[in-house]
Design a protein around this motif. Structure first.
Motif, PDB file in Angstrom:
ATOM      1  N   SER A  72       0.748  18.745  -7.614  1.00 15.09           N
ATOM      2  CA  SER A  72       1.921  18.168  -6.950  1.00 15.09           C
ATOM      3  C   SER A  72       1.657  16.690  -6.664  1.00 15.09           C
ATOM      4  O   SER A  72       0.506  16.229  -6.673  1.00 15.09           O
ATOM      5  CB  SER A  72       2.218  18.906  -5.637  1.00 15.09           C
ATOM      6  N   PHE A  73       2.720  15.948  -6.384  1.00 11.99           N
ATOM      7  CA  PHE A  73       2.572  14.528  -6.081  1.00 11.99           C
ATOM      8  C   PHE A  73       1.660  14.339  -4.869  1.00 11.99           C
ATOM      9  O   PHE A  73       0.744  13.510  -4.881  1.00 11.99           O
ATOM     10  CB  PHE A  73       3.949  13.893  -5.831  1.00 11.99           C
ATOM     11  N   ALA A  74       1.917  15.126  -3.819  1.00 10.00           N
ATOM     12  CA  ALA A  74       1.147  14.985  -2.584  1.00 10.00           C
ATOM     13  C   ALA A  74      -0.345  15.268  -2.826  1.00 10.00           C
ATOM     14  O   ALA A  74      -1.220  14.565  -2.317  1.00 10.00           O
ATOM     15  CB  ALA A  74       1.716  15.925  -1.521  1.00 10.00           C
ATOM     16  N   ALA A 113      10.258  -3.164   8.871  1.00  9.09           N
ATOM     17  CA  ALA A 113       9.574  -3.646   7.670  1.00  9.09           C
ATOM     18  C   ALA A 113       8.714  -2.555   7.039  1.00  9.09           C
ATOM     19  O   ALA A 113       8.352  -1.568   7.685  1.00  9.09           O
ATOM     20  CB  ALA A 113       8.696  -4.840   8.025  1.00  9.09           C
ATOM     21  N   ASP A 114       8.386  -2.784   5.791  1.00  8.43           N
ATOM     22  CA  ASP A 114       7.441  -1.888   5.108  1.00  8.43           C
ATOM     23  C   ASP A 114       6.230  -2.732   4.690  1.00  8.43           C
ATOM     24  O   ASP A 114       5.393  -3.078   5.521  1.00  8.43           O
ATOM     25  CB  ASP A 114       8.133  -1.193   3.943  1.00  8.43           C
ATOM     26  N   ASN A 115       6.182  -3.132   3.416  1.00  7.43           N
ATOM     27  CA  ASN A 115       4.981  -3.827   2.944  1.00  7.43           C
ATOM     28  C   ASN A 115       5.000  -5.331   3.183  1.00  7.43           C
ATOM     29  O   ASN A 115       6.068  -5.952   3.230  1.00  7.43           O
ATOM     30  CB  ASN A 115       4.827  -3.576   1.446  1.00  7.43           C
ATOM     31  N   ALA A 116       3.805  -5.880   3.286  1.00  9.27           N
ATOM     32  CA  ALA A 116       3.632  -7.334   3.414  1.00  9.27           C
ATOM     33  C   ALA A 116       3.827  -7.972   2.027  1.00  9.27           C
ATOM     34  O   ALA A 116       4.262  -7.314   1.083  1.00  9.27           O
ATOM     35  CB  ALA A 116       2.236  -7.628   3.953  1.00  9.27           C
ATOM     36  N   ALA A 123      -0.899  14.135   7.251  1.00 10.52           N
ATOM     37  CA  ALA A 123      -2.249  13.952   6.701  1.00 10.52           C
ATOM     38  C   ALA A 123      -2.459  12.518   6.190  1.00 10.52           C
ATOM     39  O   ALA A 123      -3.527  11.929   6.387  1.00 10.52           O
ATOM     40  CB  ALA A 123      -2.494  14.956   5.579  1.00 10.52           C
ATOM     41  N   GLU A 124      -1.439  11.955   5.549  1.00 13.69           N
ATOM     42  CA  GLU A 124      -1.580  10.577   5.057  1.00 13.69           C
ATOM     43  C   GLU A 124      -1.764   9.613   6.232  1.00 13.69           C
ATOM     44  O   GLU A 124      -2.592   8.705   6.188  1.00 13.69           O
ATOM     45  CB  GLU A 124      -0.312  10.173   4.290  1.00 13.69           C
ATOM     46  N   SER A 125      -0.965   9.822   7.259  1.00 18.02           N
ATOM     47  CA  SER A 125      -1.042   8.939   8.419  1.00 18.02           C
ATOM     48  C   SER A 125      -2.430   9.022   9.072  1.00 18.02           C
ATOM     49  O   SER A 125      -3.041   8.002   9.413  1.00 18.02           O
ATOM     50  CB  SER A 125       0.049   9.333   9.421  1.00 18.02           C
ATOM     51  N   LEU A 145      12.069   4.742  -4.961  1.00 19.69           N
ATOM     52  CA  LEU A 145      11.607   6.140  -4.861  1.00 19.69           C
ATOM     53  C   LEU A 145      10.150   6.261  -5.318  1.00 19.69           C
ATOM     54  O   LEU A 145       9.843   6.098  -6.493  1.00 19.69           O
ATOM     55  CB  LEU A 145      12.494   7.043  -5.734  1.00 19.69           C
ATOM     56  N   LYS A 146       9.269   6.569  -4.337  1.00 21.59           N
ATOM     57  CA  LYS A 146       7.841   6.688  -4.647  1.00 21.59           C
ATOM     58  C   LYS A 146       7.249   8.000  -4.142  1.00 21.59           C
ATOM     59  O   LYS A 146       6.037   8.122  -3.981  1.00 21.59           O
ATOM     60  CB  LYS A 146       7.069   5.540  -3.996  1.00 21.59           C
ATOM     61  N   SER A 147       8.113   8.932  -3.792  1.00 20.47           N
ATOM     62  CA  SER A 147       7.636  10.257  -3.380  1.00 20.47           C
ATOM     63  C   SER A 147       8.767  11.247  -3.640  1.00 20.47           C
ATOM     64  O   SER A 147       9.872  10.844  -3.996  1.00 20.47           O
ATOM     65  CB  SER A 147       7.223  10.258  -1.904  1.00 20.47           C
ATOM     66  N   GLY A 189      11.698   0.798   2.511  1.00 24.82           N
ATOM     67  CA  GLY A 189      10.579   1.467   1.875  1.00 24.82           C
ATOM     68  C   GLY A 189      10.561   2.986   1.902  1.00 24.82           C
ATOM     69  O   GLY A 189      11.383   3.641   2.539  1.00 24.82           O
ATOM     70  N   ASP A 190       9.588   3.501   1.187  1.00 26.09           N
ATOM     71  CA  ASP A 190       9.480   4.931   0.954  1.00 26.09           C
ATOM     72  C   ASP A 190       9.055   5.709   2.194  1.00 26.09           C
ATOM     73  O   ASP A 190       9.622   6.742   2.538  1.00 26.09           O
ATOM     74  CB  ASP A 190       8.464   5.170  -0.174  1.00 26.09           C
ATOM     75  N   LEU A 191       8.045   5.199   2.876  1.00 23.04           N
ATOM     76  CA  LEU A 191       7.533   5.937   4.029  1.00 23.04           C
ATOM     77  C   LEU A 191       8.581   5.999   5.139  1.00 23.04           C
ATOM     78  O   LEU A 191       8.790   7.057   5.746  1.00 23.04           O
ATOM     79  CB  LEU A 191       6.235   5.286   4.539  1.00 23.04           C
ATOM     80  N   ASN A 192       9.253   4.872   5.398  1.00 22.27           N
ATOM     81  CA  ASN A 192      10.307   4.895   6.417  1.00 22.27           C
ATOM     82  C   ASN A 192      11.396   5.888   6.037  1.00 22.27           C
ATOM     83  O   ASN A 192      11.992   6.534   6.901  1.00 22.27           O
ATOM     84  CB  ASN A 192      10.906   3.497   6.609  1.00 22.27           C
ATOM     85  N   TYR A 193      11.669   6.014   4.749  1.00 18.75           N
ATOM     86  CA  TYR A 193      12.696   6.955   4.274  1.00 18.75           C
ATOM     87  C   TYR A 193      12.257   8.395   4.549  1.00 18.75           C
ATOM     88  O   TYR A 193      13.032   9.207   5.049  1.00 18.75           O
ATOM     89  CB  TYR A 193      12.912   6.725   2.780  1.00 18.75           C
ATOM     90  N   ARG A 194      11.001   8.681   4.215  1.00 23.57           N
ATOM     91  CA  ARG A 194      10.488  10.028   4.472  1.00 23.57           C
ATOM     92  C   ARG A 194      10.563  10.360   5.959  1.00 23.57           C
ATOM     93  O   ARG A 194      10.891  11.478   6.360  1.00 23.57           O
ATOM     94  CB  ARG A 194       9.032  10.139   4.001  1.00 23.57           C
ATOM     95  N   ARG A 195      10.253   9.364   6.782  1.00 21.89           N
ATOM     96  CA  ARG A 195      10.281   9.592   8.225  1.00 21.89           C
ATOM     97  C   ARG A 195      11.715   9.705   8.745  1.00 21.89           C
ATOM     98  O   ARG A 195      11.960  10.336   9.762  1.00 21.89           O
ATOM     99  CB  ARG A 195       9.544   8.468   8.956  1.00 21.89           C
ATOM    100  N   GLY A 210      11.825  -5.634  -3.876  1.00 27.95           N
ATOM    101  CA  GLY A 210      10.527  -6.098  -3.375  1.00 27.95           C
ATOM    102  C   GLY A 210       9.677  -4.907  -2.970  1.00 27.95           C
ATOM    103  O   GLY A 210       8.455  -4.952  -2.997  1.00 27.95           O
ATOM    104  N   ASN A 211      10.340  -3.794  -2.600  1.00 27.90           N
ATOM    105  CA  ASN A 211       9.615  -2.572  -2.245  1.00 27.90           C
ATOM    106  C   ASN A 211       8.900  -2.000  -3.470  1.00 27.90           C
ATOM    107  O   ASN A 211       7.900  -1.308  -3.364  1.00 27.90           O
ATOM    108  CB  ASN A 211      10.583  -1.552  -1.639  1.00 27.90           C
ATOM    109  N   ARG A 212       9.416  -2.316  -4.638  1.00 24.78           N
ATOM    110  CA  ARG A 212       8.702  -1.944  -5.865  1.00 24.78           C
ATOM    111  C   ARG A 212       7.586  -2.955  -6.115  1.00 24.78           C
ATOM    112  O   ARG A 212       6.630  -2.663  -6.794  1.00 24.78           O
ATOM    113  CB  ARG A 212       9.701  -1.938  -7.022  1.00 24.78           C
TER     114      ARG A 212
HETATM  115  O1  LIG Z   1       5.158   1.316   0.713  1.00 21.22           O
HETATM  116  P1  LIG Z   1       6.129   2.424   0.711  1.00 21.22           P
HETATM  117  O2  LIG Z   1       7.359   2.095  -0.048  1.00 21.22           O
HETATM  118  O3  LIG Z   1       6.454   2.914   2.080  1.00 21.22           O
HETATM  119  O4  LIG Z   1       5.452   3.596  -0.083  1.00 21.22           O
HETATM  120  C1  LIG Z   1       4.472   4.383   0.465  1.00 21.22           C
HETATM  121  C2  LIG Z   1       4.308   5.576  -0.396  1.00 21.22           C
HETATM  122  O5  LIG Z   1       3.095   5.489  -1.088  1.00 21.22           O
HETATM  123  C3  LIG Z   1       2.450   6.723  -1.020  1.00 21.22           C
HETATM  124  O6  LIG Z   1       1.500   6.659  -0.005  1.00 21.22           O
HETATM  125  C4  LIG Z   1       1.722   7.094  -2.269  1.00 21.22           C
HETATM  126  O7  LIG Z   1       2.482   6.844  -3.372  1.00 21.22           O
HETATM  127  C5  LIG Z   1       3.556   7.682  -0.660  1.00 21.22           C
HETATM  128  O8  LIG Z   1       3.076   8.854  -0.232  1.00 21.22           O
HETATM  129  C6  LIG Z   1       4.255   6.849   0.342  1.00 21.22           C
HETATM  130  O9  LIG Z   1       5.460   7.379   0.769  1.00 21.22           O
END
Ligand SMILES: O=P(O)(O)OC[C@H]1O[C@](O)(CO)[C@@H](O)[C@@H]1O
Length: 383
Positions: free
Chosen positions: A9-11, A198-201, A85-87, A345-347, A309-315, A153-155
């Motif tokens: 799986s991706f995770a 914000a997400d990434n720097a 777990a990632e956190s 989309l990264k998850s 970003g992806d993580l904020n979306y998951r949350r 930019g999130n990509r």
């Molecule tokens: O920087 P972003 O867009 O939040 O992406 C983080 C993503 O990267 C990962 O850690 C690994 O691809 C995902 O699990 C996570 O959601």
């Protein structure tokens, strides 16, 4: 709830394939001593085959993590929810390299070498130079280009250069496009407070800041609160240090258009029109549904919260394998303000995609949910 225990799986891949490479990069980036190196290696082994142990009793956040991990301590890492777990992995990584302990490594961002290299790169100069091309565009076209830059930019491999030419990567890459709703809502609430989470720097935060400047300069926002992480997280997540570095990068850019943005942002911070804030919850292993009352109160009353970003979306929507056609408005409706997600989309998590789009994406046989090629702009209004 997505877990990490399903091989293939991706995770699972994040823990078993991505983290070993990440750990190696971290150990290569700074000259850590034997104790730090051994602790990092131990973390890697624990997080794939070991059991969850809480932070040491003497750690500043021991009590907090005891609560966040209630029911998980002593169980295998593989049984923990993926998001949790990632956190915790990133919290433990900081611990391993001495980030929290009094000593020489205290407060040293292990990801700083990557962030600095990205910000210093020639690609950023080219992107910032392309900003001046946007100045000549009609207002709405320019606004869309800046929004697309912040989105893609999130990509982190595309930015102003692309948006200046074509209005963003191909339309089919945007699998849910509610930009029109977002702009009309910002117009309706003109002059209100907008929160940007914000997400990434680096190459994501720069276009975020340019968008913030646009929202303030054009009066769509009377005030912007930019939320960043309180500590290094998920490799490139932005902290206050990164905000300062990016504003400085803009201010000192050879491109006059970029330098002007940098100067305006500086003054906006001076005047309080732009406020940078943080909260421990931004590094918590929890969904926004469970945000603490003080942070909820901070968001309440804002015209819009823009989550990057992806993580904020998951949350935001919950880290679950939702059917992709699930309503975004319903899954994000718990947020205390109208909320917009700008996310590539990264998850595996995605909602709010039209049935025919899902059918088409599934028929391509590509990992469209995780490849980072596709994106969404989605808005949940509270009406
Ligand atoms: O920087 P972003 O867009 O939040 O992406 C983080 C993503 O990267 C990962 O850690 C690994 O691809 C995902 O699990 C996570 O959601």
């Amino acid at each position: 709830m997505i877990r990490i225990d399903a091989p293939g799986s991706f995770a699972w891949g994040v823990f078993h394939e991505r983290h070993p490479k990440l750990v190696q990069q971290v150990l290569d980036a700074l000259p850590y001593g034997p104790a730090e190196r051994a602790a990092v290696e131990r973390l890697l082994a624990d997080s794939t085959t070991g059991v969850l142990e809480p932070p040491a009793e003497s750690d500043h956040d021991h009590a907090q993590w005891l609560e966040w991990g209630a029911g998980l301590w002593g169980r295998p890492w593989s049984e923990a929810p993926f998001l949790w777990a990632e956190s915790y992995f990133y919290r433990r990584l900081l611990d391993a390299i001495g980030y929290f302990r009094p000593g020489a490594w205290q407060g040293v961002d292990p990801f700083a070498p990557f962030k600095s290299a990205e910000l210093a790169g020639a690609a950023v100069d080219e992107e910032l130079a392309a900003l001046s091309e946007l100045d000549g565009l009609p207002t709405m076209r320019r606004a869309d280009a800046l929004l697309s830059s912040a989105l893609w930019g999130n990509r982190a491999d595309l930015s102003f250069q692309i948006t200046a030419e074509a209005g963003g990567p191909t339309a089919s890459d945007l699998v849910a496009d509610e930009r029109a709703i977002l702009w009309s809502e910002l117009e309706r609430t003109r002059g209100g407070r907008i929160c940007v989470v914000a997400d990434n720097a680096g190459r994501e935060l720069l276009p975020d800041l340019v968008l913030i400047d646009h929202l303030l300069s054009g009066g769509l926002a009377g005030r912007i609160v930019l939320y960043v992480k309180p500590q290094p997280y998920f490799v490139s997540d932005a902290t206050m240090t990164d905000v300062l570095a990016s504003v400085e990068r803009l201010r000192t850019a050879p491109s006059e258009a970029a330098a002007a943005v940098g100067r305006r942002l500086w003054h906006a911070m001076n005047s309080g029109a732009l406020v940078v804030r943080t909260h421990p919850f931004f590094c918590a292993p929890l969904p926004y549904h469970d945000m603490p009352a003080d942070l909820r109160a901070e968001f309440t009353g804002a015209a819009m919260a823009i989550l990057k970003g992806d993580l904020n979306y998951r949350r935001l929507v919950g880290d679950q394998l939702w059917p992709p056609t699930t309503s975004f408005t319903e899954t994000a409706g718990h947020f205390p303000t109208p909320v917009a997600a700008l996310r590539t989309l990264k998850s595996d998590v995605v909602v709010g995609v039209a049935p025919d789009t899902v059918t088409h994406l599934d028929s391509t046989g590509t990992p469209w949910r995780t490849s980072g090629r596709h994106a969404v702009v989605q808005v949940a209004l509270h009406r």
